[in-house]
Design a protein around this motif. Structure first.
Motif, PDB file in Angstrom:
ATOM      1  N   GLU A   1      44.070  -0.370  34.509  1.00 46.87           N
ATOM      2  CA  GLU A   1      44.774  -1.111  33.464  1.00 46.87           C
ATOM      3  C   GLU A   1      46.038  -1.778  34.013  1.00 46.87           C
ATOM      4  N   VAL A   2      46.676  -1.131  34.981  1.00 44.67           N
ATOM      5  CA  VAL A   2      47.845  -1.733  35.608  1.00 44.67           C
ATOM      6  C   VAL A   2      47.436  -2.974  36.391  1.00 44.67           C
ATOM      7  N   HIS A   3      46.313  -2.880  37.112  1.00 43.05           N
ATOM      8  CA  HIS A   3      45.784  -4.049  37.818  1.00 43.05           C
ATOM      9  C   HIS A   3      45.489  -5.188  36.841  1.00 43.05           C
ATOM     10  N   GLN A   4      44.873  -4.821  35.716  1.00 38.28           N
ATOM     11  CA  GLN A   4      44.540  -5.834  34.720  1.00 38.28           C
ATOM     12  C   GLN A   4      45.806  -6.486  34.170  1.00 38.28           C
ATOM     13  N   ALA A   5      46.802  -5.673  33.853  1.00 40.50           N
ATOM     14  CA  ALA A   5      48.062  -6.199  33.342  1.00 40.50           C
ATOM     15  C   ALA A   5      48.749  -7.076  34.373  1.00 40.50           C
ATOM     16  N   ALA A   6      48.707  -6.668  35.640  1.00 38.10           N
ATOM     17  CA  ALA A   6      49.323  -7.477  36.695  1.00 38.10           C
ATOM     18  C   ALA A   6      48.661  -8.840  36.791  1.00 38.10           C
ATOM     19  N   GLY A   7      47.342  -8.864  36.624  1.00 33.12           N
ATOM     20  CA  GLY A   7      46.633 -10.138  36.648  1.00 33.12           C
ATOM     21  C   GLY A   7      47.051 -11.047  35.503  1.00 33.12           C
ATOM     22  N   MET A   8      47.286 -10.443  34.344  1.00 19.89           N
ATOM     23  CA  MET A   8      47.713 -11.235  33.193  1.00 19.89           C
ATOM     24  C   MET A   8      49.139 -11.766  33.384  1.00 19.89           C
ATOM     25  N   VAL A   9      50.020 -10.927  33.923  1.00 17.89           N
ATOM     26  CA  VAL A   9      51.387 -11.363  34.188  1.00 17.89           C
ATOM     27  C   VAL A   9      51.399 -12.430  35.275  1.00 17.89           C
ATOM     28  N   GLN A  10      50.539 -12.262  36.263  1.00 18.74           N
ATOM     29  CA  GLN A  10      50.423 -13.272  37.326  1.00 18.74           C
ATOM     30  C   GLN A  10      50.072 -14.630  36.734  1.00 18.74           C
ATOM     31  N   ALA A  11      49.142 -14.644  35.781  1.00 27.45           N
ATOM     32  CA  ALA A  11      48.748 -15.904  35.149  1.00 27.45           C
ATOM     33  C   ALA A  11      49.867 -16.447  34.252  1.00 27.45           C
ATOM     34  N   GLN A  12      50.558 -15.556  33.562  1.00 24.09           N
ATOM     35  CA  GLN A  12      51.638 -15.986  32.669  1.00 24.09           C
ATOM     36  C   GLN A  12      52.790 -16.637  33.443  1.00 24.09           C
ATOM     37  N   LEU A  13      53.105 -16.081  34.608  1.00 26.79           N
ATOM     38  CA  LEU A  13      54.288 -16.522  35.350  1.00 26.79           C
ATOM     39  C   LEU A  13      53.973 -17.443  36.521  1.00 26.79           C
ATOM     40  N   GLY A  14      52.702 -17.495  36.923  1.00 31.49           N
ATOM     41  CA  GLY A  14      52.347 -18.292  38.086  1.00 31.49           C
ATOM     42  C   GLY A  14      52.913 -17.726  39.368  1.00 31.49           C
ATOM     43  N   VAL A  15      52.865 -16.382  39.500  1.00 34.90           N
ATOM     44  CA  VAL A  15      53.433 -15.717  40.669  1.00 34.90           C
ATOM     45  C   VAL A  15      52.336 -14.930  41.382  1.00 34.90           C
ATOM     46  N   SER A  16      52.700 -14.305  42.509  1.00 34.71           N
ATOM     47  CA  SER A  16      51.736 -13.495  43.251  1.00 34.71           C
ATOM     48  C   SER A  16      51.511 -12.165  42.536  1.00 34.71           C
ATOM     49  N   THR A  17      50.465 -11.457  42.953  1.00 34.77           N
ATOM     50  CA  THR A  17      50.183 -10.141  42.373  1.00 34.77           C
ATOM     51  C   THR A  17      51.314  -9.169  42.643  1.00 34.77           C
ATOM     52  N   ASP A  18      51.881  -9.203  43.870  1.00 36.79           N
ATOM     53  CA  ASP A  18      52.988  -8.305  44.210  1.00 36.79           C
ATOM     54  C   ASP A  18      54.182  -8.530  43.292  1.00 36.79           C
ATOM     55  N   VAL A  19      54.509  -9.792  43.048  1.00 35.32           N
ATOM     56  CA  VAL A  19      55.644 -10.098  42.171  1.00 35.32           C
ATOM     57  C   VAL A  19      55.329  -9.667  40.740  1.00 35.32           C
ATOM     58  N   ALA A  20      54.105  -9.877  40.304  1.00 37.88           N
ATOM     59  CA  ALA A  20      53.715  -9.466  38.955  1.00 37.88           C
ATOM     60  C   ALA A  20      53.853  -7.951  38.785  1.00 37.88           C
ATOM     61  N   LEU A  21      53.423  -7.193  39.779  1.00 35.35           N
ATOM     62  CA  LEU A  21      53.568  -5.737  39.723  1.00 35.35           C
ATOM     63  C   LEU A  21      55.031  -5.337  39.672  1.00 35.35           C
ATOM     64  N   MET A  22      55.864  -6.032  40.453  1.00 36.79           N
ATOM     65  CA  MET A  22      57.292  -5.711  40.454  1.00 36.79           C
ATOM     66  C   MET A  22      57.916  -6.012  39.096  1.00 36.79           C
ATOM     67  N   ARG A  23      57.475  -7.094  38.451  1.00 37.78           N
ATOM     68  CA  ARG A  23      57.991  -7.418  37.120  1.00 37.78           C
ATOM     69  C   ARG A  23      57.587  -6.330  36.118  1.00 37.78           C
ATOM     70  N   LEU A  24      56.364  -5.854  36.226  1.00 36.49           N
ATOM     71  CA  LEU A  24      55.926  -4.768  35.354  1.00 36.49           C
ATOM     72  C   LEU A  24      56.777  -3.521  35.568  1.00 36.49           C
ATOM     73  N   ARG A  25      56.992  -3.161  36.836  1.00 32.68           N
ATOM     74  CA  ARG A  25      57.784  -1.962  37.136  1.00 32.68           C
ATOM     75  C   ARG A  25      59.230  -2.145  36.707  1.00 32.68           C
ATOM     76  N   GLY A  26      59.754  -3.351  36.897  1.00 32.54           N
ATOM     77  CA  GLY A  26      61.118  -3.620  36.469  1.00 32.54           C
ATOM     78  C   GLY A  26      61.277  -3.481  34.967  1.00 32.54           C
ATOM     79  N   HIS A  27      60.287  -3.970  34.213  1.00 33.55           N
ATOM     80  CA  HIS A  27      60.330  -3.856  32.748  1.00 33.55           C
ATOM     81  C   HIS A  27      60.249  -2.383  32.345  1.00 33.55           C
ATOM     82  N   ALA A  28      59.391  -1.636  33.038  1.00 33.61           N
ATOM     83  CA  ALA A  28      59.257  -0.207  32.727  1.00 33.61           C
ATOM     84  C   ALA A  28      60.570   0.519  32.961  1.00 33.61           C
ATOM     85  N   PHE A  29      61.225   0.216  34.069  1.00 38.88           N
ATOM     86  CA  PHE A  29      62.488   0.880  34.380  1.00 38.88           C
ATOM     87  C   PHE A  29      63.576   0.483  33.386  1.00 38.88           C
TER      88      PHE A  29
END
Length: 242
Positions: free
Chosen positions: A188-216
């Motif tokens: 589900e985290v992979h799936q969410a990262a893919g959605m954030v990647q599409a929303q922001l037009g960024v790489s998967t690594d950046v999308a994951l970092m945005r998810l973790r940043g929001h969580a923190f």
């Protein structure tokens, strides 16, 4: 080493019982100032991406805690100019110890003048890592030149290990022994990262970092943030967090 680790752990327990900061990372940073005779301490989380050549550089960062404004300023400075002890420690996986920053100015020509202006005369960085998995760095400074003693270096290594455990707890809500979110995040985290990647037009690594940043930032488990993204109750905007 074992006795020193046990002593430092007992001190952190006492700090928490005395009404200290709830965050383990904050407790560790405060204890660094007391035990290591430093002026300030900070902890930063970093992620990597590839740049020109073979060098890997941090793509995103999050300041987990700083004991004072100078520590926070040093973290921002080196991540802005792209050099400094935090980044060197993160890249090498080993401590970076500079007892006299003014005398070693050629090492970081962009970082050093700003660091001196902030009030740092000596800087020391220790990686936050589990084995080969690097999360960031524990960064210390003194307002006067001078090296860490051998005992202080030993204690700093122990405290950086404790800070690493605290970062894992703070960022994701998992037990410190559970590294699955680092090595193989949930589907589900992979799936969410893919959605954030599409929303922001960024790489998967950046999308994951945005998810973790929001969580923190919002004190949520990463899995909960991912569930909200997948359920479309949370959407990331391009200008969010800028």
């Amino acid at each position: 080493m074992h006795n020193r680790r046990a002593r430092l752990r007992e001190l952190l327990v006492a700090d928490r019982a005395a009404g200290g900061a709830v965050s383990t990372v904050a407790l560790v940073c405060a204890r660094c100032v007391v035990e290591l005779s430093v002026t300030g301490a900070g902890a930063t989380v970093l992620s990597e991406h590839h740049v020109d050549g073979d060098r890997a550089a941090p793509a995103n960062r999050g300041l987990v805690h700083a004991t004072d404004p100078v520590s926070a300023g040093l973290e921002d400075l080196q991540l802005t100019v792209g050099e400094g002890p935090c980044l060197d420690s993160f890249e090498s996986g080993g401590p970076v110890l500079v007892a006299d920053l003014a005398a070693d100015g050629a090492r970081w020509p962009a970082f050093t003048p700003g660091a001196l202006a902030l009030g740092a005369a000596a800087v020391f960085s220790f990686p936050l890592q589990f084995g080969v998995v690097r999360l960031g760095s524990l960064d210390l400074y003194r307002d006067v030149p001078g090296p860490l003693t051998r005992t202080e270096v030993t204690d700093a290594l122990i405290l950086s290990d404790m800070a690493t455990q605290g970062v894992v707890e703070d960022l994701d809500g998992h037990a410190t022994a559970d590294l699955s979110w680092l090595l193989d995040p949930h589907v589900e985290v992979h799936q969410a990262a893919g959605m954030v990647q599409a929303q922001l037009g960024v790489s998967t690594d950046v999308a994951l970092m945005r998810l973790r940043g929001h969580a923190f930032t919002h004190d949520l488990p990463l899995a909960e943030v991912a569930r909200r993204v997948v359920a479309r109750t949370l959407r990331f905007a391009r200008d969010e967090g800028r």
